[in-house]
Design a protein around this motif. Structure first.
Motif, mmCIF file in Angstrom:
data_model
loop_
_atom_site.group_PDB
_atom_site.id
_atom_site.type_symbol
_atom_site.label_atom_id
_atom_site.label_comp_id
_atom_site.label_asym_id
_atom_site.label_seq_id
_atom_site.Cartn_x
_atom_site.Cartn_y
_atom_site.Cartn_z
ATOM 1 N N MET A 108 -17.467 -15.310 -58.664
ATOM 2 C CA MET A 108 -17.212 -14.351 -59.770
ATOM 3 C C MET A 108 -17.707 -14.437 -60.896
ATOM 4 O O MET A 108 -18.551 -15.877 -61.136
ATOM 5 N N ILE A 109 -18.657 -13.687 -61.927
ATOM 6 C CA ILE A 109 -18.956 -13.090 -62.249
ATOM 7 C C ILE A 109 -18.363 -13.833 -63.890
ATOM 8 O O ILE A 109 -17.772 -13.338 -63.702
ATOM 9 N N SER A 110 -18.429 -15.104 -64.407
ATOM 10 C CA SER A 110 -17.586 -15.136 -64.974
ATOM 11 C C SER A 110 -18.126 -15.147 -66.762
ATOM 12 O O SER A 110 -17.023 -15.259 -67.689
ATOM 13 N N SER A 111 -19.239 -14.559 -66.440
ATOM 14 C CA SER A 111 -19.601 -14.233 -67.910
ATOM 15 C C SER A 111 -20.740 -13.450 -67.589
ATOM 16 O O SER A 111 -21.553 -13.413 -66.923
ATOM 17 N N ARG A 112 -21.587 -12.305 -69.193
ATOM 18 C CA ARG A 112 -22.778 -11.735 -68.936
ATOM 19 C C ARG A 112 -22.627 -11.664 -70.626
ATOM 20 O O ARG A 112 -23.595 -10.078 -70.469
ATOM 21 N N LYS A 113 -23.545 -12.685 -70.857
ATOM 22 C CA LYS A 113 -23.735 -12.389 -72.457
ATOM 23 C C LYS A 113 -25.160 -12.673 -71.992
ATOM 24 O O LYS A 113 -26.312 -13.095 -71.647
ATOM 25 N N ASN A 114 -25.755 -11.529 -72.924
ATOM 26 C CA ASN A 114 -26.864 -11.123 -73.035
ATOM 27 C C ASN A 114 -27.031 -9.991 -71.103
ATOM 28 O O ASN A 114 -28.513 -10.193 -71.264
ATOM 29 N N PHE A 115 -26.142 -10.059 -71.066
ATOM 30 C CA PHE A 115 -26.477 -9.269 -69.537
ATOM 31 C C PHE A 115 -26.612 -10.527 -68.848
ATOM 32 O O PHE A 115 -27.494 -10.083 -67.548
ATOM 33 N N GLN A 116 -26.712 -11.522 -69.063
ATOM 34 C CA GLN A 116 -26.793 -12.240 -68.299
ATOM 35 C C GLN A 116 -25.725 -12.803 -67.351
ATOM 36 O O GLN A 116 -24.908 -12.669 -67.690
ATOM 37 N N LYS A 117 -25.925 -12.673 -66.037
ATOM 38 C CA LYS A 117 -24.920 -13.293 -64.728
ATOM 39 C C LYS A 117 -24.872 -14.536 -65.115
ATOM 40 O O LYS A 117 -25.429 -15.917 -64.780
ATOM 41 N N THR A 118 -23.513 -15.003 -65.300
ATOM 42 C CA THR A 118 -22.567 -16.376 -65.455
ATOM 43 C C THR A 118 -21.802 -16.353 -64.042
ATOM 44 O O THR A 118 -20.992 -15.913 -64.245
ATOM 45 N N TYR A 119 -22.421 -18.063 -62.875
ATOM 46 C CA TYR A 119 -20.926 -17.924 -61.388
ATOM 47 C C TYR A 119 -20.061 -19.180 -61.944
ATOM 48 O O TYR A 119 -20.455 -19.730 -62.134
ATOM 49 N N LYS B 274 -30.862 -18.274 -62.630
ATOM 50 C CA LYS B 274 -32.179 -19.271 -63.155
ATOM 51 C C LYS B 274 -32.121 -20.973 -63.297
ATOM 52 O O LYS B 274 -32.640 -21.685 -63.707
ATOM 53 N N ASP B 275 -31.026 -20.903 -63.452
ATOM 54 C CA ASP B 275 -30.673 -22.408 -62.928
ATOM 55 C C ASP B 275 -30.539 -23.204 -61.584
ATOM 56 O O ASP B 275 -30.914 -24.520 -60.894
ATOM 57 N N PHE B 276 -31.650 -21.936 -60.746
ATOM 58 C CA PHE B 276 -31.490 -22.630 -59.032
ATOM 59 C C PHE B 276 -33.250 -22.770 -58.843
ATOM 60 O O PHE B 276 -33.883 -21.307 -59.394
ATOM 61 N N LYS C 42 -21.162 -26.369 -53.609
ATOM 62 C CA LYS C 42 -21.357 -27.892 -54.311
ATOM 63 C C LYS C 42 -21.245 -28.136 -56.118
ATOM 64 O O LYS C 42 -21.059 -28.840 -56.870
ATOM 65 N N ARG C 43 -22.567 -27.568 -56.053
ATOM 66 C CA ARG C 43 -23.606 -27.752 -57.687
ATOM 67 C C ARG C 43 -22.527 -27.420 -58.582
ATOM 68 O O ARG C 43 -22.329 -27.712 -59.235
ATOM 69 N N ILE C 44 -21.844 -25.642 -58.401
ATOM 70 C CA ILE C 44 -21.154 -25.234 -59.300
ATOM 71 C C ILE C 44 -20.005 -25.949 -59.283
ATOM 72 O O ILE C 44 -19.195 -25.960 -60.241
ATOM 73 N N GLU C 45 -18.565 -26.264 -58.108
ATOM 74 C CA GLU C 45 -18.430 -27.355 -58.420
ATOM 75 C C GLU C 45 -17.697 -27.650 -58.799
ATOM 76 O O GLU C 45 -17.487 -28.332 -60.085
ATOM 77 N N THR C 46 -18.916 -28.749 -59.063
ATOM 78 C CA THR C 46 -19.722 -30.340 -59.494
ATOM 79 C C THR C 46 -20.220 -29.807 -61.102
ATOM 80 O O THR C 46 -19.237 -30.656 -62.719
ATOM 81 N N GLU C 47 -21.054 -29.260 -61.499
ATOM 82 C CA GLU C 47 -21.522 -29.165 -62.653
ATOM 83 C C GLU C 47 -21.021 -28.038 -63.547
ATOM 84 O O GLU C 47 -21.064 -27.933 -64.893
ATOM 85 N N GLY C 48 -20.205 -27.167 -62.754
ATOM 86 C CA GLY C 48 -19.982 -26.040 -63.718
ATOM 87 C C GLY C 48 -20.128 -24.374 -63.185
ATOM 88 O O GLY C 48 -21.324 -24.340 -62.762
ATOM 89 N N PRO C 49 -19.941 -23.412 -64.688
ATOM 90 C CA PRO C 49 -20.695 -21.591 -64.067
ATOM 91 C C PRO C 49 -22.196 -22.295 -64.652
ATOM 92 O O PRO C 49 -22.686 -22.980 -65.401
ATOM 93 N N LEU C 50 -22.714 -21.600 -63.301
ATOM 94 C CA LEU C 50 -23.995 -21.753 -63.512
ATOM 95 C C LEU C 50 -24.812 -20.344 -62.799
ATOM 96 O O LEU C 50 -23.982 -19.425 -62.351
ATOM 97 N N GLY C 51 -25.683 -20.252 -63.619
ATOM 98 C CA GLY C 51 -26.605 -18.827 -62.984
ATOM 99 C C GLY C 51 -27.955 -18.617 -61.917
ATOM 100 O O GLY C 51 -28.554 -19.885 -61.910
#
Length: 398
Positions: free
Chosen positions: A170-181, A138-140, A127-136
């Motif tokens: 799904m993993i949408s980005s791995r910038k600096n090897f940090q996963k964003t979902y 670390k955001d929790f 629900k949070r990702i649906e509302t806020e957009g991609p998160l890692g």
């Protein structure tokens, strides 16, 4: 059925295997990082960063001018995706549907069975990702008071991992090897085939892929890391059918029977070996299947970062060396990024005396290119074995 026993022309076997891997030419895929992974089928990721990460290293061995940011560009543009092959890997997006059976197996508790599944927490994360957009992760927040160590993941991270394995995220980005979902439906390109493959379709995909990217395959290699019983049965049936119709031929090598297309046995010039020495990743597609490496290249290789320091023979993170059509040694090195220096802790030249000078000169040239890829501009060699090679290598680098 054509069956050939006691094959002695190992040079031909090696060249075919290297050619299929894109390692007999300097630019097998041109500048095409996407073409490379679509041919190889997957490229394995790894978190160790004593040198540039494994996936970027594998790409750079085949794609001149490849830079580390290119892999994340492919991921963010939806041309590749991340999931498990036999390990965490990048895969071509065009093959996405072949990950769907594994995701169903995770949901059915047949794969990754030890993952705890807090469905309420998973729903709130979605629900949070649906509302806020991609998160890692670390955001929790982690509200626990007691933590037991590195692998003691916070509940949110565990929940995100299950959502990823089951296919909701799904993993949408791995910038600096940090996963964003992000939500899967927001990551997948429009018009992508999402039909779940049958076991027969999946088997055909794997057999064709392995023959294309390895040229010569063991049965175990085709199903490498796959535990699905029906899939393995279908692979066996398909290989037997192709052998019976002479679409495949069987050779006997020390580690067992291998299969290849009969055209590969025709009397014609071998693919030319690349005269540029290649420093390979421990997780390179050519070397990851260790028994196959012994069988075809007579090279016994083990990455020793998981071995206690006192028991290591070659160092923490030794890298195999490929020269022409032979594995000629290994180097243990580390990128000292603050000093812009690639430190070779130890180099092991594993060829006869006559070839050692040629290999040392080729290694020196490769180290210059390799150090630049690490963002380093100096190469420092600490130790060379045999000792007689040390002066040749160091003079070539000077």
């Amino acid at each position: 059925m054509i069956k050939i026993k006691g094959v002695t022309d190992i040079k031909k076997v090696r060249r075919l295997a290297l050619h299929a891997q894109g390692l007999t030419r300097n630019q097998p895929f041109g500048k095409g990082a996407l073409a490379a992974i679509e041919h190889l089928g997957y490229i394995q990721l790894d978190s160790i960063n004593v040198i540039e990460r494994a996936h970027n290293h594998t790409w750079s061995s085949r794609v001149p001018g490849f830079t580390p940011d290119m892999s994340n560009e492919l991921l963010e543009s939806g041309q590749i995706y991340e999931y498990w092959a036999h390990a965490a890997s990048y895969l071509p997006m065009k093959d996405f549907r072949f990950s769907l059976p594994d995701k169903k197996s995770v949901r059915d508790d047949l794969l990754h069975k030890r993952r705890s599944k807090d469905r309420n927490l998973m729903a709130s994360i979605l629900k949070r990702i649906e509302t806020e957009g991609p998160l890692g992760s670390k955001d929790f927040e982690d509200t626990r008071l007691n933590k037991t160590g590195w692998w003691d993941w916070k509940p949110a991270k565990q929940a995100i991992e299950v959502l990823y394995l089951e296919g909701d995220l799904m993993i949408s980005s791995r910038k600096n090897f940090q996963k964003t979902y992000d939500l899967t439906e927001r990551v997948l390109p429009e018009g992508l085939d999402l039909k779940v493959p049958t076991a027969a379709e999946w088997a055909r995909h794997l057999v064709n892929e392995q023959l294309a990217c390895h040229g010569i395959v063991h049965f175990k290699n085709i199903a490498y890391g796959r535990r699905d019983v029906n899939l393995r049965k279908e692979i066996k049936s398909l290989v037997e059918t192709r052998l019976a119709s002479n679409e495949l031929v069987e050779l006997t090598l020390p580690e067992g029977e291998v299969y290849l297309a009969p055209a590969n046995l025709m009397d014609r010039p071998l693919p030319k070996a690349d005269t540029q020495l290649k420093i390979l990743s421990p997780f390179d597609n050519l070397v990851i299947q260790r028994k196959r490496l012994i069988d075809i290249f007579d090279f016994d290789y083990l990455i020793e970062c998981y071995v206690p320091a006192a028991k290591r023979r070659y160092g923490y993170f030794s890298l195999p060396l490929l020269f022409k059509d032979r594995m000629v040694g290994r180097i243990d090195c580390k990128a000292l990024r603050a000093e812009a220096t690639l430190q070779v802790n130890a180099a092991f030249i594993e060829v006869d005396t006559k070839l050692q000078p040629q290999v040392c000169l080729a290694l020196a040239k490769a180290l210059r290119t390799f150090s630049t890829f690490q963002g380093c501009y100096k190469v420092k060699v600490e130790s060379v074995l045999p000792h007689s090679c040390a002066s040749t290598l160091k003079k070539a680098l000077a």
